[in-house]
Scaffold this motif. Structure first.
Motif, PDB file in Angstrom:
ATOM      1  N   UNK A  54      21.404  34.249  76.043  1.00 37.69           N
ATOM      2  CA  UNK A  54      22.222  33.444  76.948  1.00 37.69           C
ATOM      3  C   UNK A  54      23.291  32.657  76.185  1.00 37.69           C
ATOM      4  N   UNK A  55      23.001  32.333  74.925  1.00 37.17           N
ATOM      5  CA  UNK A  55      23.966  31.630  74.067  1.00 37.17           C
ATOM      6  C   UNK A  55      24.945  32.609  73.394  1.00 37.17           C
ATOM      7  N   UNK A  56      24.781  33.896  73.686  1.00 35.56           N
ATOM      8  CA  UNK A  56      25.628  34.953  73.108  1.00 35.56           C
ATOM      9  C   UNK A  56      25.515  35.029  71.577  1.00 35.56           C
ATOM     10  N   UNK A  57      24.274  34.837  71.101  1.00 35.62           N
ATOM     11  CA  UNK A  57      23.983  34.927  69.677  1.00 35.62           C
ATOM     12  C   UNK A  57      23.994  36.398  69.272  1.00 35.62           C
ATOM     13  N   UNK A  58      24.624  36.705  68.153  1.00 35.08           N
ATOM     14  CA  UNK A  58      24.665  38.074  67.643  1.00 35.08           C
ATOM     15  C   UNK A  58      23.718  38.283  66.471  1.00 35.08           C
ATOM     16  N   UNK A  59      23.382  37.197  65.752  1.00 38.22           N
ATOM     17  CA  UNK A  59      22.534  37.292  64.573  1.00 38.22           C
ATOM     18  C   UNK A  59      21.609  36.091  64.519  1.00 38.22           C
ATOM     19  N   UNK A  60      20.322  36.357  64.285  1.00 38.29           N
ATOM     20  CA  UNK A  60      19.341  35.302  64.053  1.00 38.29           C
ATOM     21  C   UNK A  60      18.931  35.362  62.594  1.00 38.29           C
ATOM     22  N   UNK A  61      18.925  34.205  61.948  1.00 40.15           N
ATOM     23  CA  UNK A  61      18.392  34.072  60.591  1.00 40.15           C
ATOM     24  C   UNK A  61      17.193  33.136  60.697  1.00 40.15           C
ATOM     25  N   UNK A  62      16.067  33.562  60.116  1.00 42.04           N
ATOM     26  CA  UNK A  62      14.849  32.763  60.237  1.00 42.04           C
ATOM     27  C   UNK A  62      14.006  32.884  58.977  1.00 42.04           C
ATOM     28  N   UNK A  63      12.888  32.180  58.988  1.00 40.05           N
ATOM     29  CA  UNK A  63      11.902  32.306  57.921  1.00 40.05           C
ATOM     30  C   UNK A  63      11.005  33.483  58.234  1.00 40.05           C
ATOM     31  N   UNK A  64       9.861  33.221  58.875  1.00 36.20           N
ATOM     32  CA  UNK A  64       8.934  34.277  59.271  1.00 36.20           C
ATOM     33  C   UNK A  64       9.104  34.653  60.723  1.00 36.20           C
ATOM     34  N   UNK A  65       8.814  35.915  61.025  1.00 36.77           N
ATOM     35  CA  UNK A  65       8.945  36.422  62.387  1.00 36.77           C
ATOM     36  C   UNK A  65       8.073  37.655  62.531  1.00 36.77           C
ATOM     37  N   UNK A  66       7.498  37.834  63.697  1.00 32.99           N
ATOM     38  CA  UNK A  66       6.641  38.985  63.953  1.00 32.99           C
ATOM     39  C   UNK A  66       7.392  40.159  64.554  1.00 32.99           C
ATOM     40  N   UNK A  67       6.741  41.304  64.566  1.00 39.63           N
ATOM     41  CA  UNK A  67       7.338  42.531  65.067  1.00 39.63           C
ATOM     42  C   UNK A  67       7.703  42.473  66.541  1.00 39.63           C
ATOM     43  N   UNK A  68       6.873  41.836  67.350  1.00 37.73           N
ATOM     44  CA  UNK A  68       7.168  41.731  68.776  1.00 37.73           C
ATOM     45  C   UNK A  68       8.430  40.930  69.029  1.00 37.73           C
ATOM     46  N   UNK A  69       8.597  39.847  68.294  1.00 33.30           N
ATOM     47  CA  UNK A  69       9.799  39.021  68.439  1.00 33.30           C
ATOM     48  C   UNK A  69      11.030  39.780  67.965  1.00 33.30           C
ATOM     49  N   UNK A  70      10.894  40.528  66.874  1.00 37.14           N
ATOM     50  CA  UNK A  70      12.017  41.338  66.387  1.00 37.14           C
ATOM     51  C   UNK A  70      12.420  42.351  67.451  1.00 37.14           C
ATOM     52  N   UNK A  71      11.438  42.988  68.088  1.00 40.38           N
ATOM     53  CA  UNK A  71      11.736  43.956  69.150  1.00 40.38           C
ATOM     54  C   UNK A  71      12.439  43.295  70.329  1.00 40.38           C
ATOM     55  N   UNK A  72      11.958  42.113  70.751  1.00 38.53           N
ATOM     56  CA  UNK A  72      12.578  41.404  71.873  1.00 38.53           C
ATOM     57  C   UNK A  72      14.020  41.031  71.552  1.00 38.53           C
ATOM     58  N   UNK A  73      14.251  40.568  70.336  1.00 37.52           N
ATOM     59  CA  UNK A  73      15.606  40.209  69.922  1.00 37.52           C
ATOM     60  C   UNK A  73      16.499  41.447  69.839  1.00 37.52           C
ATOM     61  N   UNK A  74      15.965  42.515  69.293  1.00 35.61           N
ATOM     62  CA  UNK A  74      16.721  43.767  69.201  1.00 35.61           C
ATOM     63  C   UNK A  74      17.108  44.274  70.584  1.00 35.61           C
ATOM     64  N   UNK A  75      16.164  44.205  71.526  1.00 30.08           N
ATOM     65  CA  UNK A  75      16.445  44.626  72.902  1.00 30.08           C
ATOM     66  C   UNK A  75      17.524  43.767  73.546  1.00 30.08           C
ATOM     67  N   UNK A  76      17.676  42.527  73.078  1.00 28.72           N
ATOM     68  CA  UNK A  76      18.711  41.627  73.581  1.00 28.72           C
ATOM     69  C   UNK A  76      20.018  41.787  72.809  1.00 28.72           C
ATOM     70  N   UNK A  77      20.041  42.730  71.859  1.00 25.27           N
ATOM     71  CA  UNK A  77      21.258  42.978  71.083  1.00 25.27           C
ATOM     72  C   UNK A  77      21.478  42.006  69.939  1.00 25.27           C
ATOM     73  N   UNK A  78      20.400  41.351  69.501  1.00 25.62           N
ATOM     74  CA  UNK A  78      20.495  40.358  68.426  1.00 25.62           C
ATOM     75  C   UNK A  78      19.897  40.930  67.146  1.00 25.62           C
TER      76      UNK A  78
END
Length: 134
Positions: A54-78
């Protein structure tokens, strides 16, 4: 381009799904042209992807992240870069100059880290992101 970085007290927060907020950087021609802080509220992993989209983010930078969250972000085009640490502004600047250093062991297997891996500290004291809420 808009970049979001998991944020707590101006540092990269080490567990995406528990982040109290995000530092959001607007980038034009390779330079930071704006920044703000947004709260994650009580969002869970999947809702965080929706919040960032919704914020039109194109790239997320983080510390740790799980596979499910990566998939959700990828599906959102992030796109996702994990394994970052340090001051959020410096991380954004290092990304833009191509000098961002990240850990290879940033994937979280969620809550139970029997292999000895830790997502880092999950609490943030005041749960504000430097006091700069959007």
């Amino acid at each position: 381009m808009k970049i979001a970085i998991t944020c707590c007290n101006e540092e990269v927060f080490q567990h995406f799904g528990h982040t109290p907020g995000f530092a959001v950087f607007e980038v034009t021609d390779g330079q930071i042209t704006g920044e703000k802080r947004i709260s994650s509220g009580d969002c869970g992993h999947g809702a965080l992807a929706t919040l960032l989209a919704a914020e039109k983010i194109e790239l997320l930078i983080c510390g740790g992240i799980g596979g499910g969250a990566i998939n959700a972000l990828s599906n959102a085009g992030i796109k996702v870069i994990g394994g970052a640490q340090g001051n959020v502004r410096e991380v954004a600047e290092n990304f833009l100059t191509g000098s961002l250093s990240v850990r290879d062991d940033f994937h979280c297997d969620h809550h139970h880290h029997a292999d000895g891996h830790s997502c880092g500290e999950h609490s943030c004291g005041s749960h504000s992101c430097g006091g700069h809420q959007a």
